[in-house]
Scaffold this active site. Structure first.
Site, PDB file in Angstrom:
ATOM      1  N   ARG A 100      -1.470  17.376 -28.662  1.00  0.00           N
ATOM      2  CA  ARG A 100      -1.989  16.320 -29.551  1.00  0.00           C
ATOM      3  C   ARG A 100      -3.431  16.530 -29.977  1.00  0.00           C
ATOM      4  O   ARG A 100      -3.793  16.239 -31.107  1.00  0.00           O
ATOM      5  CB  ARG A 100      -1.861  14.956 -28.865  1.00  0.00           C
ATOM      6  CG  ARG A 100      -0.438  14.458 -28.803  1.00  0.00           C
ATOM      7  CD  ARG A 100      -0.408  13.101 -28.149  1.00  0.00           C
ATOM      8  NE  ARG A 100       0.950  12.704 -27.840  1.00  0.00           N
ATOM      9  CZ  ARG A 100       1.284  11.969 -26.791  1.00  0.00           C
ATOM     10  NH1 ARG A 100       0.346  11.530 -25.962  1.00  0.00           N
ATOM     11  NH2 ARG A 100       2.534  11.648 -26.580  1.00  0.00           N
ATOM     12  N   CYS A 129       2.683   6.561 -27.391  1.00  0.00           N
ATOM     13  CA  CYS A 129       3.352   5.324 -27.814  1.00  0.00           C
ATOM     14  C   CYS A 129       2.376   4.163 -28.073  1.00  0.00           C
ATOM     15  O   CYS A 129       2.485   3.467 -29.088  1.00  0.00           O
ATOM     16  CB  CYS A 129       4.388   4.915 -26.767  1.00  0.00           C
ATOM     17  SG  CYS A 129       3.821   5.113 -25.078  1.00  0.00           S
ATOM     18  N   GLY A 160       8.567   3.931 -20.756  1.00  0.00           N
ATOM     19  CA  GLY A 160       7.635   4.964 -21.216  1.00  0.00           C
ATOM     20  C   GLY A 160       7.432   6.059 -20.188  1.00  0.00           C
ATOM     21  O   GLY A 160       7.039   7.175 -20.527  1.00  0.00           O
ATOM     22  N   ARG A 235       0.484  -1.026 -16.624  1.00  0.00           N
ATOM     23  CA  ARG A 235       1.956  -0.969 -16.525  1.00  0.00           C
ATOM     24  C   ARG A 235       2.454  -2.314 -16.025  1.00  0.00           C
ATOM     25  O   ARG A 235       1.919  -2.856 -15.049  1.00  0.00           O
ATOM     26  CB  ARG A 235       2.358   0.133 -15.544  1.00  0.00           C
ATOM     27  CG  ARG A 235       3.837   0.409 -15.525  1.00  0.00           C
ATOM     28  CD  ARG A 235       4.337   1.136 -16.754  1.00  0.00           C
ATOM     29  NE  ARG A 235       3.775   2.477 -16.861  1.00  0.00           N
ATOM     30  CZ  ARG A 235       3.909   3.250 -17.938  1.00  0.00           C
ATOM     31  NH1 ARG A 235       4.565   2.824 -19.002  1.00  0.00           N
ATOM     32  NH2 ARG A 235       3.372   4.446 -17.967  1.00  0.00           N
ATOM     33  N   HIS A 242       6.162  -2.084 -25.584  1.00  0.00           N
ATOM     34  CA  HIS A 242       4.768  -2.234 -25.160  1.00  0.00           C
ATOM     35  C   HIS A 242       4.122  -3.382 -25.945  1.00  0.00           C
ATOM     36  O   HIS A 242       4.370  -3.531 -27.151  1.00  0.00           O
ATOM     37  CB  HIS A 242       3.964  -0.955 -25.479  1.00  0.00           C
ATOM     38  CG  HIS A 242       4.339   0.236 -24.654  1.00  0.00           C
ATOM     39  ND1 HIS A 242       5.162   0.190 -23.563  1.00  0.00           N
ATOM     40  CD2 HIS A 242       3.959   1.545 -24.785  1.00  0.00           C
ATOM     41  CE1 HIS A 242       5.280   1.406 -23.045  1.00  0.00           C
ATOM     42  NE2 HIS A 242       4.572   2.241 -23.775  1.00  0.00           N
TER      43      HIS A 242
END
Ligand code: A2P
Length: 334
Positions: A100, A129, A160, A235, A242
């Site tokens: 990325r 995400c 996730g 989390r 999310h």
């Protein structure tokens, strides 16, 4: 439209399964499809468009007859096989964090920076995400009134982390309700009936890697190196979708009504915002859908140029598989 030869690496995983569903739902033009995973899944049967397909182990030769390879099998697998796939002539769309922040690899959200796709040299990265849903919602506002600072707190679902985490939440929930002890395997602490402010590893700057991904990826996708960003990634014991509490500071004041008007017309965004009838996005209703939902839009009482909002999306769909497939669709359009 001519069909493409497609491979899915990680086809047995949470995102892999979503790739299959979305390709079917969107009628993606295919000439052939290969379902790849680790040697553990070789020989397993999966269905695509009611057709039984045998899962194969991912090996270097897997990519010889492939135009597009969708990867979601972890960063290590991507680091190993993506360059091999690209060298074999496939365009890789990689859902892991492996590439990325590599400057020669475009990091793309089709609603935001589709023009970056054509800069690829064989690998295109799909953003994290949490980053995708935030940027889909904020970019249309940024175009009208440049954003100077973002403070974001996330509430991230266990899907996730992958299928092992979904199993862990299920098992632990039963154990707690049955009065038994739990033993964490996937997360450092019990996730059932708990909230953990730790996603990915801790960095030297005391942020977690997930939090830092939101900082760096947002700037790269929006081509806005100067935006100040601070994230806290958490989390929560939710299976899917999310949620994010986001405070945004603009160059000039922006009214909540203006923001609602801009977002109502933004691609991929749906505004759900009527507190009088408790209308706002929430994780349960976002699961299985494609939009990024925005609500609770209000003036930030602590800053004249600030807005606060609540952003929710299905992390496996827009946060992962759907975004990758939209990148593939953009490529085909070109
Ligand atoms: P497998 O099912 O054979 O282990 P999730 O994140 O939901 O747990 O899914 C991870 C996905 O990545 C699975 O499809 C898994 O396949 C795949 N995977 C894991 N390691 C490898 C590997 N070394 N090569 C190819 N696929 C892998």
């Amino acid at each position: 439209m001519k069909g493409r030869r497609l491979a899915i690496v990680g086809a047995t995983g949470m995102v892999g399964q979503e790739f299959i569903k979305i390709l079917e739902q969107r009628n993606f033009p295919l000439e052939s499809i290969q379902l790849l995973a680790s040697d553990r899944s070789a020989g397993k049967k999966l269905y695509f468009n009611h057709q039984e397909i045998e899962v194969k182990e991912t090996v270097p030769e897997s990519f010889k007859e492939v135009d597009i390879a969708l990867f979601s099998a972890g960063a290590e697998t991507s680091r190993h096989f993506s360059p091999i796939a690209a060298k074999s002539g496939a365009i890789v769309i990689d859902n892991s964090s492996a590439f990325r922040m590599v400057s020669s690899v475009p990091l793309v959200i089709p609603e935001v920076n589709p023009e970056d796709i054509k800069l690829n040299k064989g690998i295109i990265a799909n953003p994290n995400c949490s980053t995708i849903q935030m940027v889909v919602a904020l970019y249309p506002l940024h175009k009208v009134n440049p954003i100077t600072r973002i403070i974001v707190d996330t509430y991230q679902a266990v899907s996730g982390t992958g299928s092992a985490a979904v199993d862990e939440l299920t098992t632990q929930t039963r154990q707690v309700l049955d009065g038994q002890n739990t033993i964490p395997h996937v997360y450092p602490h019990q996730i059932a009936f708990n909230i953990l402010p730790e996603i990915d590893v801790f960095l030297d700057n005391a942020y977690t890697k997930e939090e830092w991904k939101m900082v760096e990826e947002t700037r790269k996708i929006m081509h806005a190196d100067n935006i100040a960003i601070s994230a806290t990634c958490v989390r929560v014991p939710v299976f899917n979708s999310h949620s994010e509490a986001v405070n945004v500071e603009f160059s000039r004041a922006m009214s909540p009504d203006d923001a609602r008007r801009i977002l109502a017309q933004a691609p991929g965004v749906k505004v759900l915002d009527d507190p009088t009838v408790s209308l706002y996005p929430h994780a349960w209703s976002a699961a299985g859908t494609d939009e990024v939902f925005v609500g609770r839009i209000r003036q930030d009482a602590s800053h004249p140029n600030g807005l606060a909002m609540w952003i929710v999306a299905d992390n496996l769909r827009k946060g992962a598989a759907l975004n990758a497939i939209q990148i593939a669709e953009e490529m085909i359009k070109e």
